[in-house]
Design a protein around this motif. Structure first.
Motif, PDB file in Angstrom:
ATOM      1  N   MET A   1      39.550   5.272  52.242  1.00 57.39           N
ATOM      2  CA  MET A   1      39.847   6.178  51.169  1.00 57.39           C
ATOM      3  C   MET A   1      38.838   7.319  51.141  1.00 57.39           C
ATOM      4  SD  MET A   1      42.300   6.165  49.146  1.00 57.39           S
ATOM      5  CE  MET A   1      42.901   6.906  47.711  1.00 57.39           C
ATOM      6  N   ILE A   2      37.626   7.035  51.570  1.00 57.41           N
ATOM      7  CA  ILE A   2      36.589   8.063  51.573  1.00 57.41           C
ATOM      8  C   ILE A   2      36.949   9.157  52.571  1.00 57.41           C
ATOM      9  CG2 ILE A   2      34.174   8.525  52.115  1.00 57.41           C
ATOM     10  CD1 ILE A   2      33.575   5.692  51.097  1.00 57.41           C
ATOM     11  N   SER A   3      37.478   8.788  53.729  1.00 58.53           N
ATOM     12  CA  SER A   3      37.814   9.789  54.732  1.00 58.53           C
ATOM     13  C   SER A   3      38.947  10.689  54.252  1.00 58.53           C
ATOM     14  CB  SER A   3      38.177   9.127  56.050  1.00 58.53           C
ATOM     15  OG  SER A   3      39.317   8.317  55.876  1.00 58.53           O
ATOM     16  N   LEU A   4      39.901  10.144  53.486  1.00 51.39           N
ATOM     17  CA  LEU A   4      40.998  10.956  52.969  1.00 51.39           C
ATOM     18  C   LEU A   4      40.484  11.980  51.975  1.00 51.39           C
ATOM     19  CD1 LEU A   4      44.027  11.516  52.804  1.00 51.39           C
ATOM     20  CD2 LEU A   4      44.155   9.810  51.000  1.00 51.39           C
ATOM     21  N   SER A   5      39.606  11.567  51.065  1.00 52.91           N
ATOM     22  CA  SER A   5      39.059  12.516  50.096  1.00 52.91           C
ATOM     23  C   SER A   5      38.189  13.559  50.798  1.00 52.91           C
ATOM     24  CB  SER A   5      38.277  11.794  49.007  1.00 52.91           C
ATOM     25  OG  SER A   5      37.167  11.133  49.565  1.00 52.91           O
ATOM     26  N   PHE A   6      37.501  13.157  51.846  1.00 54.28           N
ATOM     27  CA  PHE A   6      36.699  14.107  52.615  1.00 54.28           C
ATOM     28  C   PHE A   6      37.593  15.130  53.281  1.00 54.28           C
ATOM     29  CE2 PHE A   6      34.707  15.321  56.672  1.00 54.28           C
ATOM     30  CZ  PHE A   6      33.584  15.975  56.181  1.00 54.28           C
TER      31      PHE A   6
ATOM     32  N   LEU B   1      40.716  15.999  52.391  1.00 52.06           N
ATOM     33  CA  LEU B   1      41.340  16.860  51.394  1.00 52.06           C
ATOM     34  C   LEU B   1      40.333  17.832  50.790  1.00 52.06           C
ATOM     35  CD1 LEU B   1      43.746  14.374  49.598  1.00 52.06           C
ATOM     36  CD2 LEU B   1      44.320  16.143  51.250  1.00 52.06           C
ATOM     37  N   GLY B   2      39.080  17.458  50.756  1.00 49.21           N
ATOM     38  CA  GLY B   2      38.058  18.354  50.257  1.00 49.21           C
ATOM     39  C   GLY B   2      37.849  19.555  51.158  1.00 49.21           C
ATOM     40  N   MET B   3      38.157  19.413  52.431  1.00 47.55           N
ATOM     41  CA  MET B   3      37.998  20.503  53.378  1.00 47.55           C
ATOM     42  C   MET B   3      39.152  21.496  53.305  1.00 47.55           C
ATOM     43  SD  MET B   3      36.528  18.395  56.641  1.00 47.55           S
ATOM     44  CE  MET B   3      36.873  19.708  57.754  1.00 47.55           C
ATOM     45  N   LEU B   4      40.301  21.073  52.757  1.00 51.46           N
ATOM     46  CA  LEU B   4      41.457  21.955  52.672  1.00 51.46           C
ATOM     47  C   LEU B   4      41.417  22.760  51.384  1.00 51.46           C
ATOM     48  CD1 LEU B   4      44.367  19.647  53.842  1.00 51.46           C
ATOM     49  CD2 LEU B   4      43.277  21.461  55.115  1.00 51.46           C
ATOM     50  N   GLY B   5      41.623  24.050  51.518  1.00 51.67           N
ATOM     51  CA  GLY B   5      41.711  24.900  50.343  1.00 51.67           C
ATOM     52  C   GLY B   5      43.161  24.995  49.889  1.00 51.67           C
ATOM     53  N   PRO B   6      43.403  25.653  48.776  1.00 53.10           N
ATOM     54  CA  PRO B   6      44.772  25.752  48.262  1.00 53.10           C
ATOM     55  C   PRO B   6      45.707  26.505  49.204  1.00 53.10           C
ATOM     56  CG  PRO B   6      43.246  27.048  46.924  1.00 53.10           C
ATOM     57  CD  PRO B   6      42.429  26.271  47.891  1.00 53.10           C
TER      58      PRO B   6
END
Length: 64
Positions: free
Chosen positions: A1-6, A8-13
């Protein structure tokens, strides 16, 4: 789950909008709900199978 949030954190809108537009262009608006239904039923079958597997392991472990 940590890798998914990481990830998604790299993607901007704007990157997310671009990905959604590309998916719409590739599959079309009518095909996407069918794909999501298929994905949902596949996940449901996987969960059911894993629950059955756990029940079998518990049953075999208790009798041994």
């Amino acid at each position: 789950m940590i890798s998914l949030s990481f990830f998604l954190g790299m993607l901007g809108p704007w990157q997310i909008v671009l990905i959604v537009v590309v998916v719409l262009l590739l599959f079309g608006g009518k095909k996407i709900p069918e794909l999501m239904r298929g994905l949902g039923s596949g996940i449901k079958e996987f969960k059911d199978a894993s629950k059955e597997d756990e029940k079998l392991e518990d049953k075999n472990g208790a009798s041994s």
